[in-house]
Design an enzyme around this catalytic site. Structure first.
Site, PDB file in Angstrom:
ATOM      1  N   LYS A 128     -11.813   5.722   8.998  1.00  0.00           N
ATOM      2  CA  LYS A 128     -11.405   5.632   7.586  1.00  0.00           C
ATOM      3  C   LYS A 128     -12.676   5.519   6.751  1.00  0.00           C
ATOM      4  O   LYS A 128     -13.709   5.071   7.243  1.00  0.00           O
ATOM      5  CB  LYS A 128     -10.534   4.386   7.378  1.00  0.00           C
ATOM      6  CG  LYS A 128      -9.714   4.413   6.117  1.00  0.00           C
ATOM      7  CD  LYS A 128      -8.390   5.147   6.299  1.00  0.00           C
ATOM      8  CE  LYS A 128      -7.679   5.328   4.972  1.00  0.00           C
ATOM      9  NZ  LYS A 128      -6.349   5.908   5.141  1.00  0.00           N
ATOM     10  N   ASP A 168      -6.593   9.705   0.553  1.00  0.00           N
ATOM     11  CA  ASP A 168      -5.856   8.433   0.571  1.00  0.00           C
ATOM     12  C   ASP A 168      -5.742   8.026  -0.896  1.00  0.00           C
ATOM     13  O   ASP A 168      -5.833   8.907  -1.783  1.00  0.00           O
ATOM     14  CB  ASP A 168      -6.603   7.376   1.410  1.00  0.00           C
ATOM     15  CG  ASP A 168      -5.780   6.112   1.648  1.00  0.00           C
ATOM     16  OD1 ASP A 168      -4.822   6.160   2.425  1.00  0.00           O
ATOM     17  OD2 ASP A 168      -6.074   5.062   1.031  1.00  0.00           O
TER      18      ASP A 168
HETATM   19  P1  NDP Z   1      -1.972   7.393  -4.563  1.00  0.00           P
HETATM   20  O1  NDP Z   1      -3.282   7.036  -5.134  1.00  0.00           O
HETATM   21  O2  NDP Z   1      -1.480   8.783  -4.686  1.00  0.00           O
HETATM   22  O3  NDP Z   1      -0.845   6.431  -5.146  1.00  0.00           O
HETATM   23  C1  NDP Z   1      -0.909   5.038  -5.077  1.00  0.00           C
HETATM   24  C2  NDP Z   1       0.213   4.499  -5.946  1.00  0.00           C
HETATM   25  O4  NDP Z   1       0.349   3.090  -5.757  1.00  0.00           O
HETATM   26  C3  NDP Z   1      -0.040   4.715  -7.437  1.00  0.00           C
HETATM   27  O5  NDP Z   1       1.183   4.959  -8.073  1.00  0.00           O
HETATM   28  C4  NDP Z   1      -0.605   3.351  -7.855  1.00  0.00           C
HETATM   29  O6  NDP Z   1      -0.443   3.046  -9.227  1.00  0.00           O
HETATM   30  C5  NDP Z   1       0.261   2.446  -7.035  1.00  0.00           C
HETATM   31  N1  NDP Z   1      -0.312   1.126  -6.889  1.00  0.00           N
HETATM   32  C6  NDP Z   1      -1.561   0.793  -6.489  1.00  0.00           C
HETATM   33  N2  NDP Z   1      -1.691  -0.538  -6.485  1.00  0.00           N
HETATM   34  C7  NDP Z   1      -0.497  -1.038  -6.875  1.00  0.00           C
HETATM   35  C8  NDP Z   1       0.010  -2.335  -7.062  1.00  0.00           C
HETATM   36  N3  NDP Z   1      -0.758  -3.404  -6.835  1.00  0.00           N
HETATM   37  N4  NDP Z   1       1.300  -2.482  -7.476  1.00  0.00           N
HETATM   38  C9  NDP Z   1       2.084  -1.404  -7.687  1.00  0.00           C
HETATM   39  N5  NDP Z   1       1.649  -0.140  -7.547  1.00  0.00           N
HETATM   40  C10 NDP Z   1       0.385   0.034  -7.136  1.00  0.00           C
HETATM   41  O7  NDP Z   1      -2.042   6.949  -3.015  1.00  0.00           O
HETATM   42  P2  NDP Z   1      -1.141   7.422  -1.813  1.00  0.00           P
HETATM   43  O8  NDP Z   1       0.245   7.628  -2.269  1.00  0.00           O
HETATM   44  O9  NDP Z   1      -1.850   8.490  -1.093  1.00  0.00           O
HETATM   45  O10 NDP Z   1      -1.215   6.123  -0.861  1.00  0.00           O
HETATM   46  C11 NDP Z   1      -0.327   5.020  -1.007  1.00  0.00           C
HETATM   47  C12 NDP Z   1      -0.371   4.183   0.262  1.00  0.00           C
HETATM   48  O11 NDP Z   1       0.017   4.987   1.387  1.00  0.00           O
HETATM   49  C13 NDP Z   1      -1.730   3.608   0.631  1.00  0.00           C
HETATM   50  O12 NDP Z   1      -1.549   2.371   1.282  1.00  0.00           O
HETATM   51  C14 NDP Z   1      -2.267   4.626   1.620  1.00  0.00           C
HETATM   52  O13 NDP Z   1      -3.245   4.070   2.481  1.00  0.00           O
HETATM   53  C15 NDP Z   1      -0.987   4.945   2.391  1.00  0.00           C
HETATM   54  N6  NDP Z   1      -0.999   6.205   3.117  1.00  0.00           N
HETATM   55  C16 NDP Z   1      -1.264   7.385   2.469  1.00  0.00           C
HETATM   56  C17 NDP Z   1      -1.226   8.559   3.181  1.00  0.00           C
HETATM   57  C18 NDP Z   1      -1.375   9.899   2.511  1.00  0.00           C
HETATM   58  O14 NDP Z   1      -1.168  10.906   3.178  1.00  0.00           O
HETATM   59  N7  NDP Z   1      -1.680   9.956   1.219  1.00  0.00           N
HETATM   60  C19 NDP Z   1      -1.028   8.571   4.642  1.00  0.00           C
HETATM   61  C20 NDP Z   1      -0.672   7.286   5.193  1.00  0.00           C
HETATM   62  C21 NDP Z   1      -0.702   6.152   4.444  1.00  0.00           C
HETATM   63  P3  NDP Z   1      -1.637   3.294 -10.266  1.00  0.00           P
HETATM   64  O15 NDP Z   1      -1.542   4.738 -10.618  1.00  0.00           O
HETATM   65  O16 NDP Z   1      -1.300   2.359 -11.369  1.00  0.00           O
HETATM   66  O17 NDP Z   1      -2.911   2.915  -9.567  1.00  0.00           O
END
Ligand code: NDP
Length: 447
Positions: A128, A168
């Site tokens: 990572k 990510d």
């Molecule tokens: P993105 O950056 O696309 O989205 C993250 C989302 O979470 C945004 O809407 C963000 O809001 C929100 N967020 C962040 N912090 C908080 C919080 N404290 N409370 C509420 N909402 C929050 O990331 P991903 O969707 O890619 O990733 C999300 C999760 O999934 C992570 O844990 C990542 O490690 C995991 N993951 C992702 C994969 C992938 O293929 N993308 C694969 C496997 C796991 P804001 O816009 O306000 O920051």
């Protein structure tokens, strides 16, 4: 020495060697808990320093990332790549750009990735990376200059057979494009297999964008099936509104469920009649606005600033935002409001207290290692297409993803039963993921 003593010795040593890294401690502690069950039955897994070696990354790279902002000022961020374990294949895992990023967070994510990648059944090791750079509020040109500087260092450490990063949090199609462009320039080769999550016209795979969210819902549907239930007609909370959340919500709706709430870091919206995903994506991806704009543009939708999304009544909860977003108190709220299934789309979104509560109150809980493995699995399918200079259709790739997620669930369920922990998908995922890596490490000698 009893197995319990052995495990607490491993853990004490880890705490001393990795001070100030609470997320890493949390991730290791959960796996060590499950290893008690394995070592009790198969003590040879403690031979050759296996557990100590598993908890120590093979390599950790930390580097300076200087870049120039639009005002001509020099900014300096910190870059990380933790190459945790390559026993099963090249290191594989995403890059996270977020101000909260530090070494401990990257190590927790890299550690989780080892077992997740193992569960996919595909030949990929765990790693990572990322940076404390915050893409929010930056211009496209600033993001590009940052990505170019980041890759200028990272490029020496990655490669198709060595280490294959992806996206990510904070790293989507735009960032992968800039990173790939700089890699291509520095290496003077179009080495498609060096990064995944690429654009479709230059080596990307169909379904990769949707894969984590879709995969999460495929696995959730399998979990419901074991209880003769289905997502059809279910009310589902999906936290976050990024990549994972958006496509999880889409698949829930395709399966006949209603997404009743979504969020971002500013608060949550309630959507009793389901979510208009086209509008949500326009607001979040194109306009890069906050989620309250959705409530302003859509009738019957309420925005709750800084509220707790887990207070919304539902049947299923899919935490898809970030680590430790669902604590013990929120777990109790969910149970009081009727939730009977929880599956982690994000990495480690539920605290240990929340997980213990789910287990004690017989709420079915699928951990992220298994439930969100669809993203990395499809990244591995992207690597297969790159290696064979081929590109597969959407339906074929989606079928492969669906089959992988079903197999993961079956493997996790079977392993839990084998170790007398029927229905404990945390133990099932940790043990099944561990054994495959451990067997490979034992076969390859002390390295
Ligand atoms: P993105 O950056 O696309 O989205 C993250 C989302 O979470 C945004 O809407 C963000 O809001 C929100 N967020 C962040 N912090 C908080 C919080 N404290 N409370 C509420 N909402 C929050 O990331 P991903 O969707 O890619 O990733 C999300 C999760 O999934 C992570 O844990 C990542 O490690 C995991 N993951 C992702 C994969 C992938 O293929 N993308 C694969 C496997 C796991 P804001 O816009 O306000 O920051």
């Amino acid at each position: 020495m009893s197995v319990d003593q052995q495990i607490s010795e491993y853990y004490d040593k880890l705490l001393k060697r990795n001070a100030g890294e609470p997320e890493f401690h949390q991730a290791v502690s959960e796996v060590l808990d499950s290893l008690k069950i394995v070592l009790g039955k198969d003590p040879h897994y403690a031979d050759y320093g296996l557990v100590d070696r598993l908890c120590e990354p093979e390599r950790q790279i930390i580097f300076r990332v200087p870049w120039t902002d639009d005002e001509g000022q020099i900014q300096v961020n910190r870059g990380f790549r933790v190459q945790f374990n390559s026993a099963l294949g090249p290191y594989k895992g995403g890059l996270r750009f977020h101000p909260s990023v530090n070494l401990g967070i990257i190590k927790f994510l890299g550690f989780e990735q080892i077992f997740k990648n193992s569960l996919t059944g595909l030949p990929i090791g765990g790693g990572k990376g990322g940076s404390d750079f915050d893409p929010k509020g930056k211009s496209d040109r600033e993001v590009m200059r940052f990505c170019q500087s980041f890759m200028t260092e990272l490029h020496r450490h990655i490669g198709e057979y060595r280490d294959v990063p992806a996206g990510d949090i904070g790293v989507g199609a735009r960032e992968v494009g800039y990173l790939f462009g700089q890699y291509r320039r520095l290496s003077n080769q179009h080495e498609s297999g060096v990064l995944t999550g690429k654009g479709l016209s230059w080596g990307g795979s169909l379904v990769r964008t949707e894969a984590t969210g879709y995969g999460l819902v495929y696995l959730t549907q399998e979990m419901l099936k074991t209880h003769n239930e289905s997502l059809d007609g279910a009310k589902v909370i999906v936290s976050g509104s990024g990549n994972v959340a958006t496509y999880a919500a889409q698949k829930v709706q395709q399966f006949g469920g209603t997404v009743v709430a979504m969020s971002d870091s500013s608060g949550y919206i309630t959507t009793p009649n389901g979510v208009d995903l086209e509008l949500l994506r326009d607001i979040k991806e194109n306009r890069r606005e906050r989620i309250h704009v959705y409530a302003e543009e859509c009738d019957g939708v309420e925005f709750v600033e800084r509220g707790n999304i887990w207070e919304v009544p539902a049947d299923v909860a899919l935490p898809c935002a970030t680590q430790n977003e669902l604590d013990g108190d929120s777990a109790k709220l969910l149970a009081d409001n009727g939730v009977r299934y929880v599956a982690e789309g994000a990495n480690m979104p539920c605290t240990p207290e929340a997980i213990h509560f789910f287990q004690d109150s017989k709420i079915n809980f699928a951990p992220g290692k298994a439930a969100n493995a669809g993203g990395v699995a499809t990244s591995a399918l992207e690597m297969q297409q790159n290696a064979s200079r081929d590109s597969w259709s959407f339906d074929y790739t989606d079928e492969r993803l669906h089959a992988i997620m079903s197999n993961i669930f079956k493997n996790v369920e079977k392993t839990a039963k084998e170790y007398d922990r029927e229905g404990d998908y945390v133990a099932g995922a940790n043990i099944a993921g561990f054994k495959k890596v451990a067997d490979a490490m034992l076969a390859q000698g002390v390295i």
